[in-house]
Write a protein that holds these residues in place. Structure first.
Motif, PDB file in Angstrom:
ATOM      1  N   PHE A  23       0.785  -1.027   0.145  1.00  0.00           N
ATOM      2  CA  PHE A  23       0.014   0.110  -0.016  1.00  0.00           C
ATOM      3  C   PHE A  23       0.644   1.395   0.019  1.00  0.00           C
ATOM      4  O   PHE A  23       0.726   2.314  -0.766  1.00  0.00           O
ATOM      5  N   MET A  24       1.686   1.275   0.784  1.00  0.00           N
ATOM      6  CA  MET A  24       2.809   2.390   1.041  1.00  0.00           C
ATOM      7  C   MET A  24       3.423   2.802  -0.596  1.00  0.00           C
ATOM      8  O   MET A  24       3.608   3.803  -0.771  1.00  0.00           O
ATOM      9  N   ALA A  25       3.896   1.569  -1.198  1.00  0.00           N
ATOM     10  CA  ALA A  25       4.565   1.844  -2.384  1.00  0.00           C
ATOM     11  C   ALA A  25       3.596   2.530  -3.364  1.00  0.00           C
ATOM     12  O   ALA A  25       3.893   3.415  -4.175  1.00  0.00           O
ATOM     13  N   GLN A  26       2.330   1.768  -3.474  1.00  0.00           N
ATOM     14  CA  GLN A  26       1.424   2.184  -4.173  1.00  0.00           C
ATOM     15  C   GLN A  26       0.924   3.886  -4.126  1.00  0.00           C
ATOM     16  O   GLN A  26       0.616   4.517  -4.859  1.00  0.00           O
ATOM     17  N   ALA A  27       0.994   4.190  -2.738  1.00  0.00           N
ATOM     18  CA  ALA A  27       0.550   5.306  -2.400  1.00  0.00           C
ATOM     19  C   ALA A  27       1.649   6.572  -2.505  1.00  0.00           C
ATOM     20  O   ALA A  27       1.595   7.641  -1.992  1.00  0.00           O
ATOM     21  N   HIS A 123       7.342   9.008   7.976  1.00  0.00           N
ATOM     22  CA  HIS A 123       8.088   9.344   6.770  1.00  0.00           C
ATOM     23  C   HIS A 123       7.493  10.700   6.132  1.00  0.00           C
ATOM     24  O   HIS A 123       6.112  10.530   6.040  1.00  0.00           O
ATOM     25  N   PRO A 124       8.075  11.595   5.551  1.00  0.00           N
ATOM     26  CA  PRO A 124       7.619  12.749   4.995  1.00  0.00           C
ATOM     27  C   PRO A 124       6.692  12.395   3.728  1.00  0.00           C
ATOM     28  O   PRO A 124       5.902  12.895   3.371  1.00  0.00           O
ATOM     29  N   ALA A 125       7.088  11.102   3.288  1.00  0.00           N
ATOM     30  CA  ALA A 125       6.064  10.788   2.078  1.00  0.00           C
ATOM     31  C   ALA A 125       4.988   9.796   2.491  1.00  0.00           C
ATOM     32  O   ALA A 125       4.182   9.556   1.668  1.00  0.00           O
ATOM     33  N   ASN A 126       4.774   9.664   3.631  1.00  0.00           N
ATOM     34  CA  ASN A 126       3.671   8.856   4.006  1.00  0.00           C
ATOM     35  C   ASN A 126       2.483   9.920   4.246  1.00  0.00           C
ATOM     36  O   ASN A 126       1.930   9.915   5.832  1.00  0.00           O
ATOM     37  N   ARG A 127       1.738  10.335   3.169  1.00  0.00           N
ATOM     38  CA  ARG A 127       0.847  11.037   3.393  1.00  0.00           C
ATOM     39  C   ARG A 127      -0.538  10.375   3.989  1.00  0.00           C
ATOM     40  O   ARG A 127      -1.090  11.101   4.751  1.00  0.00           O
ATOM     41  N   PRO A 128      -0.857   9.161   3.710  1.00  0.00           N
ATOM     42  CA  PRO A 128      -1.851   8.473   4.585  1.00  0.00           C
ATOM     43  C   PRO A 128      -1.747   8.604   5.977  1.00  0.00           C
ATOM     44  O   PRO A 128      -2.703   8.864   6.816  1.00  0.00           O
TER      45      PRO A 128
END
Length: 170
Positions: A23-27, A123-128
């Motif tokens: 999920f994280m990779a897809q997001a 992580h800064p990229a973990n928007r969810p």
């Protein structure tokens, strides 16, 4: 229901972490956990120490997280400032199977009920996860760095003594 994980939960927990990595990779967040985090030995250690918890609904494990009431070494240095220096629950490795909405929120609120203060990073990229933290009243306090030197956004939330998520007192 949230309970401490037991060794027989390990296959479900590892499956949930694999789902979360995909999920994280897809997001748009392929780098936070990559293909190997958390490793099985870390999860087993979390279970042995009583840090690993699972969220169970209708007899099926839907979520997992590690929570410990201690001074997290990764949180000793922050660019910014924590809300205070009170004892806190450090929450890590939050993941959901993705079948039920609100699992991550329930896990965070469970920790708040027990300690009144929770610190967590992402992580800064973990928007969810950032949206989950914002929705649940967490304050962005600054940046902390992991042991490997990678930056993480640091959040904290405080609630009054005796607060319960289902009491309507906020």
């Amino acid at each position: 229901m949230i309970r401490r994980a037991v060794p027989s939960d390990l296959p479900d927990i590892l499956e949930i972490y694999a789902i979360a990595r995909r999920f994280m990779a897809q997001a748009g967040n392929p780098d936070q956990w990559r293909d190997v985090y958390p490793p099985e030995d870390l999860v087993q250690d979390d279970i042995r120490q009583g840090f690993c918890h699972v969220c169970v609904l209708d007899g099926r494990i839907q979520g997992v997280f590690a929570a410990m009431c201690w001074d997290d070494p990764d949180y000793q240095v922050i660019q910014g400032a924590w809300l205070n220096d009170r004892p806190y629950w450090a929450v890590h490795r939050v993941a959901s199977r993705g079948e039920v909405r609100g699992v991550a929120s329930r896990c965070l609120l469970w920790c708040l009920e027990r300690g009144g203060s929770v610190r967590i990073d992402t992580h800064p990229a973990n928007r969810p996860m950032q949206r989950v933290l914002d929705k649940n009243g967490f304050t962005l306090c600054g940046t902390v760095w992991m042991e490997d030197g990678s930056p993480r956004l640091a959040y904290q939330r405080e609630v009054p003594a005796g607060w319960r998520w289902d009491s309507g007192k906020e």
